[in-house]
Design a protein around this motif. Structure first.
Motif, PDB file in Angstrom:
ATOM      1  N   HIS A  29       0.823  -1.205   0.000  1.00  0.00           N
ATOM      2  CA  HIS A  29       0.000   0.000   0.000  1.00  0.00           C
ATOM      3  C   HIS A  29       0.861   1.260   0.000  1.00  0.00           C
ATOM      4  O   HIS A  29       1.989   1.266   0.494  1.00  0.00           O
ATOM      5  CB  HIS A  29      -0.907   0.009   1.243  1.00  0.00           C
ATOM      6  N   ASP A  30       0.269   2.322  -0.542  1.00  0.00           N
ATOM      7  CA  ASP A  30       0.981   3.600  -0.590  1.00  0.00           C
ATOM      8  C   ASP A  30       0.685   4.493   0.608  1.00  0.00           C
ATOM      9  O   ASP A  30       1.437   5.412   0.891  1.00  0.00           O
ATOM     10  CB  ASP A  30       0.586   4.371  -1.858  1.00  0.00           C
ATOM     11  N   THR A  31      -0.452   4.257   1.288  1.00  0.00           N
ATOM     12  CA  THR A  31      -0.880   5.160   2.345  1.00  0.00           C
ATOM     13  C   THR A  31      -0.899   4.454   3.695  1.00  0.00           C
ATOM     14  O   THR A  31      -1.402   3.339   3.814  1.00  0.00           O
ATOM     15  CB  THR A  31      -2.286   5.725   2.043  1.00  0.00           C
ATOM     16  N   MET A  32      -0.343   5.110   4.696  1.00  0.00           N
ATOM     17  CA  MET A  32      -0.315   4.565   6.056  1.00  0.00           C
ATOM     18  C   MET A  32      -0.810   5.608   7.047  1.00  0.00           C
ATOM     19  O   MET A  32      -0.737   6.822   6.782  1.00  0.00           O
ATOM     20  CB  MET A  32       1.102   4.098   6.424  1.00  0.00           C
ATOM     21  N   TYR A  33      -1.322   5.121   8.180  1.00  0.00           N
ATOM     22  CA  TYR A  33      -1.978   5.995   9.156  1.00  0.00           C
ATOM     23  C   TYR A  33      -1.581   5.602  10.582  1.00  0.00           C
ATOM     24  O   TYR A  33      -1.231   4.458  10.853  1.00  0.00           O
ATOM     25  CB  TYR A  33      -3.505   5.837   9.072  1.00  0.00           C
ATOM     26  N   SER A  48      -1.352  10.737   8.616  1.00  0.00           N
ATOM     27  CA  SER A  48      -1.393   9.867   7.456  1.00  0.00           C
ATOM     28  C   SER A  48      -0.253  10.244   6.518  1.00  0.00           C
ATOM     29  O   SER A  48       0.048  11.425   6.333  1.00  0.00           O
ATOM     30  CB  SER A  48      -2.726   9.989   6.726  1.00  0.00           C
ATOM     31  N   TYR A  49       0.358   9.233   5.950  1.00  0.00           N
ATOM     32  CA  TYR A  49       1.429   9.427   4.981  1.00  0.00           C
ATOM     33  C   TYR A  49       1.042   8.711   3.689  1.00  0.00           C
ATOM     34  O   TYR A  49       0.531   7.603   3.712  1.00  0.00           O
ATOM     35  CB  TYR A  49       2.739   8.814   5.487  1.00  0.00           C
ATOM     36  N   ASN A  50       1.331   9.369   2.580  1.00  0.00           N
ATOM     37  CA  ASN A  50       1.172   8.731   1.283  1.00  0.00           C
ATOM     38  C   ASN A  50       2.521   8.731   0.599  1.00  0.00           C
ATOM     39  O   ASN A  50       3.068   9.793   0.310  1.00  0.00           O
ATOM     40  CB  ASN A  50       0.126   9.453   0.435  1.00  0.00           C
ATOM     41  N   ASN A  51       3.062   7.548   0.385  1.00  0.00           N
ATOM     42  CA  ASN A  51       4.358   7.428  -0.268  1.00  0.00           C
ATOM     43  C   ASN A  51       5.419   8.332   0.377  1.00  0.00           C
ATOM     44  O   ASN A  51       6.114   9.085  -0.290  1.00  0.00           O
ATOM     45  CB  ASN A  51       4.223   7.779  -1.743  1.00  0.00           C
ATOM     46  N   LYS A  52       5.486   8.251   1.676  1.00  0.00           N
ATOM     47  CA  LYS A  52       6.449   8.974   2.522  1.00  0.00           C
ATOM     48  C   LYS A  52       6.131  10.466   2.670  1.00  0.00           C
ATOM     49  O   LYS A  52       6.874  11.193   3.323  1.00  0.00           O
ATOM     50  CB  LYS A  52       7.879   8.811   2.007  1.00  0.00           C
ATOM     51  N   PRO A  66       5.741  11.540  13.583  1.00  0.00           N
ATOM     52  CA  PRO A  66       5.771  10.359  12.732  1.00  0.00           C
ATOM     53  C   PRO A  66       6.981  10.420  11.810  1.00  0.00           C
ATOM     54  O   PRO A  66       7.459  11.501  11.467  1.00  0.00           O
ATOM     55  CB  PRO A  66       4.479  10.491  11.921  1.00  0.00           C
ATOM     56  N   LYS A  67       7.444   9.239  11.444  1.00  0.00           N
ATOM     57  CA  LYS A  67       8.546   9.173  10.479  1.00  0.00           C
ATOM     58  C   LYS A  67       8.293   8.012   9.534  1.00  0.00           C
ATOM     59  O   LYS A  67       8.018   6.892   9.969  1.00  0.00           O
ATOM     60  CB  LYS A  67       9.886   8.992  11.186  1.00  0.00           C
ATOM     61  N   SER A  68       8.435   8.279   8.254  1.00  0.00           N
ATOM     62  CA  SER A  68       8.209   7.253   7.251  1.00  0.00           C
ATOM     63  C   SER A  68       9.464   7.094   6.406  1.00  0.00           C
ATOM     64  O   SER A  68       9.658   7.822   5.437  1.00  0.00           O
ATOM     65  CB  SER A  68       7.011   7.638   6.368  1.00  0.00           C
ATOM     66  N   PRO A  69      10.325   6.143   6.746  1.00  0.00           N
ATOM     67  CA  PRO A  69      11.563   5.963   5.984  1.00  0.00           C
ATOM     68  C   PRO A  69      11.317   5.449   4.570  1.00  0.00           C
ATOM     69  O   PRO A  69      12.112   5.719   3.665  1.00  0.00           O
ATOM     70  CB  PRO A  69      12.344   4.945   6.818  1.00  0.00           C
ATOM     71  N   ASP A  70      10.239   4.705   4.396  1.00  0.00           N
ATOM     72  CA  ASP A  70       9.822   4.253   3.075  1.00  0.00           C
ATOM     73  C   ASP A  70       8.338   3.968   3.151  1.00  0.00           C
ATOM     74  O   ASP A  70       7.749   3.997   4.239  1.00  0.00           O
ATOM     75  CB  ASP A  70      10.601   3.001   2.616  1.00  0.00           C
ATOM     76  N   LYS A  71       7.710   3.664   2.045  1.00  0.00           N
ATOM     77  CA  LYS A  71       6.241   3.593   2.064  1.00  0.00           C
ATOM     78  C   LYS A  71       5.707   2.380   2.803  1.00  0.00           C
ATOM     79  O   LYS A  71       4.524   2.315   3.085  1.00  0.00           O
ATOM     80  CB  LYS A  71       5.680   3.668   0.643  1.00  0.00           C
ATOM     81  N   ALA A  72       6.568   1.447   3.153  1.00  0.00           N
ATOM     82  CA  ALA A  72       6.124   0.268   3.895  1.00  0.00           C
ATOM     83  C   ALA A  72       6.238   0.443   5.400  1.00  0.00           C
ATOM     84  O   ALA A  72       5.807  -0.433   6.154  1.00  0.00           O
ATOM     85  CB  ALA A  72       6.938  -0.952   3.457  1.00  0.00           C
ATOM     86  N   HIS A  73       6.822   1.540   5.836  1.00  0.00           N
ATOM     87  CA  HIS A  73       7.054   1.768   7.260  1.00  0.00           C
ATOM     88  C   HIS A  73       6.565   3.141   7.690  1.00  0.00           C
ATOM     89  O   HIS A  73       6.777   4.135   6.986  1.00  0.00           O
ATOM     90  CB  HIS A  73       8.548   1.658   7.597  1.00  0.00           C
ATOM     91  N   LEU A  74       5.906   3.162   8.852  1.00  0.00           N
ATOM     92  CA  LEU A  74       5.506   4.431   9.457  1.00  0.00           C
ATOM     93  C   LEU A  74       5.665   4.275  10.959  1.00  0.00           C
ATOM     94  O   LEU A  74       4.952   3.508  11.589  1.00  0.00           O
ATOM     95  CB  LEU A  74       4.062   4.809   9.107  1.00  0.00           C
TER      96      LEU A  74
END
Lengths: 115, 112
Positions: A29-33, A48-52, A66-74
């Motif tokens: 997925h591209d979006t994380m919350y 919410s993050y979309n593609n970092k 929040p920190k999103s190093p890549d789109k699979a991690h939040l």
């Protein structure tokens, strides 16, 4: 294989400490919350993050980052923890953006207790 | 701000009965609605969704009804089973919004 996994599941800490909760999704997925669920079960979106890229930043104290190093991690970092931060924190992901275009997949939650 | 709420915080039914969980929403611009089920110690799970151009949608043992006139949403569960015991949330989203806003939840208890 867990689709959305959070660690730790339980976290007990003292007021004033800094702690982090990690989240990973293997759904592509591209979006994380991040959602916060209080003692009355009320679920409120935090970030919410979309593609970092940060796309939602609700009225959350800036102690939460929040920190999103890549789109699979939040990941969620919380500074100077307060009693009111005690809650269950849920990570979620969705395939589509905006959120109303599809369902959210939630992790099992991370229960934070601040003493 | 506008919010999504529920009429009943708890609902207790007998196994085999039909259950109806209600939800009122106040944002007339909301055009997408979802029901989630949260079992104890777990994260919410998607049950069924409906868009505002529909007034009814059926899934397996579940039906969602949308009444836009009175801004009311309901989830009907047929032949309720003990495994249906959980907290049920309705959630709504406004077109173009990034956010899914959750209601307060109804706890469903199924008695054997």
């Amino acid at each position: 294989d867990t689709a959305v996994s959070q660690t730790p599941k339980y976290l007990v800490t003292q007021m004033g400490n800094d702690k982090s909760i990690k989240c990973e999704q293997n759904l592509g997925h591209d979006t994380m919350y991040w959602y916060k669920q209080d003692s009355k079960k009320f679920l409120k979106i935090m970030f919410s993050y979309n593609n970092k890229e940060l796309i939602i930043n609700e009225t959350v104290p800036n102690r939460f980052s929040p920190k999103s190093p890549d789109k699979a991690h939040l990941n969620l970092h919380i500074n100077s923890l307060e009693l009111g931060d005690s809650a269950v924190y849920f990570c979620a992901s969705s395939q589509a953006r905006p959120a109303h275009a599809g369902e959210l997949f939630f992790g099992e939650g991370s229960r934070l207790t601040v003493l | 701000g506008e919010s999504v709420g529920l009429h009943l915080p708890t609902l207790s039914v007998q196994e085999g009965d039909n259950s109806i969980i209600n939800c009122a929403y106040s944002n007339s611009a909301s055009d997408y609605f979802i029901w989630y089920k949260q079992e104890s110690g777990k994260g919410p799970q998607f049950i069924i969704d409906i868009r505002s151009n529909m007034d009814k949608r059926q899934g397996q043992r579940v039906t969602v009804l949308l009444n836009k006139t009175v801004k009311h949403l309901s989830l009907q569960i047929a032949a309720t089973q003990p495994g249906d015991s959980a907290v049920y949330f309705c959630a709504e989203s406004e077109g173009g919004s990034e956010k899914l806003v959750f209601g307060k939840g109804t706890k469903l208890t199924v008695n054997p």
